[in-house]
Design a protein around this motif. Structure first.
Motif, PDB file in Angstrom:
ATOM      1  N   TYR A 121      12.472   0.105  15.730  1.00 46.07           N
ATOM      2  CA  TYR A 121      12.919   1.099  14.751  1.00 46.07           C
ATOM      3  C   TYR A 121      13.830   0.438  13.724  1.00 46.07           C
ATOM      4  N   VAL A 122      13.666   0.824  12.454  1.00 47.79           N
ATOM      5  CA  VAL A 122      14.623   0.490  11.395  1.00 47.79           C
ATOM      6  C   VAL A 122      14.818   1.743  10.557  1.00 47.79           C
ATOM      7  N   ASN A 123      16.025   1.924  10.016  1.00 46.74           N
ATOM      8  CA  ASN A 123      16.246   3.089   9.146  1.00 46.74           C
ATOM      9  C   ASN A 123      15.952   2.717   7.694  1.00 46.74           C
ATOM     10  N   THR A 124      16.000   3.708   6.831  1.00 45.16           N
ATOM     11  CA  THR A 124      15.671   3.482   5.422  1.00 45.16           C
ATOM     12  C   THR A 124      16.718   2.605   4.726  1.00 45.16           C
ATOM     13  N   VAL A 125      17.955   2.607   5.200  1.00 47.30           N
ATOM     14  CA  VAL A 125      18.975   1.730   4.612  1.00 47.30           C
ATOM     15  C   VAL A 125      18.550   0.271   4.817  1.00 47.30           C
ATOM     16  N   PHE A 126      18.052  -0.045   5.996  1.00 48.18           N
ATOM     17  CA  PHE A 126      17.538  -1.393   6.261  1.00 48.18           C
ATOM     18  C   PHE A 126      16.419  -1.718   5.279  1.00 48.18           C
ATOM     19  N   GLU A 127      15.473  -0.804   5.128  1.00 49.31           N
ATOM     20  CA  GLU A 127      14.351  -1.031   4.215  1.00 49.31           C
ATOM     21  C   GLU A 127      14.832  -1.248   2.783  1.00 49.31           C
ATOM     22  N   PRO A 159      26.834   2.388   3.319  1.00 44.51           N
ATOM     23  CA  PRO A 159      25.679   2.703   4.167  1.00 44.51           C
ATOM     24  C   PRO A 159      25.407   1.573   5.157  1.00 44.51           C
ATOM     25  N   SER A 160      25.093   1.950   6.376  1.00 42.03           N
ATOM     26  CA  SER A 160      24.799   0.974   7.417  1.00 42.03           C
ATOM     27  C   SER A 160      23.314   0.989   7.742  1.00 42.03           C
ATOM     28  N   ALA A 161      22.775  -0.201   7.886  1.00 39.18           N
ATOM     29  CA  ALA A 161      21.403  -0.336   8.352  1.00 39.18           C
ATOM     30  C   ALA A 161      21.427  -0.297   9.876  1.00 39.18           C
ATOM     31  N   PHE A 162      20.406   0.321  10.457  1.00 40.38           N
ATOM     32  CA  PHE A 162      20.275   0.386  11.908  1.00 40.38           C
ATOM     33  C   PHE A 162      18.930  -0.184  12.310  1.00 40.38           C
ATOM     34  N   VAL A 163      18.972  -1.009  13.340  1.00 39.71           N
ATOM     35  CA  VAL A 163      17.764  -1.605  13.902  1.00 39.71           C
ATOM     36  C   VAL A 163      17.845  -1.413  15.404  1.00 39.71           C
ATOM     37  N   VAL A 164      16.732  -1.030  16.022  1.00 41.05           N
ATOM     38  CA  VAL A 164      16.657  -0.930  17.473  1.00 41.05           C
ATOM     39  C   VAL A 164      15.594  -1.911  17.937  1.00 41.05           C
TER      40      VAL A 164
END
Length: 183
Positions: free
Chosen positions: A73-79, A56-61
């Motif tokens: 923005y951050v996705n749930t993988v990041f969290e 799984p990859s975390a995404f941050v904008v």
């Protein structure tokens, strides 16, 4: 330095390129010689090999038009990987992940300043970055962040956003060897 690629002291590959596609075209024109990875480097030598579909990859904008590139923005993988909820990180720069303690005023001494400088340079110049960086979960657990930063341009060529793609893994480091207060 071709494609603005460097290998720093710990042998981890850093990559900062204006246009990865253009770099790949240039390699094909030069005879398509394959670039060998550094021994001990965990990063692929080709940018297209960065993604691992089973991990799984975390995404941050981040907003590149605002000072200090605040996260929007951050996705749930990041969290899940970092232990930080989106509402705790929105509006902040991602550098807080370089601090072992959420109250720390500076990055942890084991965070490689060469990598941090290269990230800063790539962001300032609007280049893509690819490399590894030591980060920390909210609870202080060390993580290896295999990071790719890609600038997003508007129709006029202005960088408006930065997309951060992160693959986190456990860091096998001994934090007890650092005895600096505040970390």
């Amino acid at each position: 330095m071709k494609g603005q690629e460097a290998v720093h002291g710990s042998g981890k590959r850093l990559k900062c390129a204006k246009n990865v596609e253009q770099e790949q075209e240039n390699e094909e024109e030069e005879g398509g010689e394959e670039e060998e990875e550094e021994e001990g480097s965990e990063l692929p030598s080709k940018p297209g090999n960065f993604y691992y579909p089973m991990v799984p990859s975390a995404f941050v904008v981040s907003d590149a038009l605002e000072p200090d590139f605040p996260i929007i923005y951050v996705n749930t993988v990041f969290e899940n990987f970092t232990g930080y909820r989106a509402d705790e990180v929105l509006g902040r720069n991602c550098r807080f992940l370089q601090y072992r303690d959420p109250r720390a005023q500076r990055r942890h001494p084991l965070v490689d300043p060469v990598v941090v400088s290269e990230i800063r340079r790539c962001l300032e110049e609007g280049f893509e970055f690819q490399g590894e960086l030591l980060n920390f979960r909210k609870d202080g657990t060390p993580l290896v962040n295999r990071l790719r930063l890609a600038p997003i341009h508007d129709d006029d060529g202005t960088v408006t956003h930065i997309i951060g793609i992160q693959v986190f893994s456990e860091a096998n480091i001994d934090l007890s060897r650092v005895s600096v207060s505040g970390f």
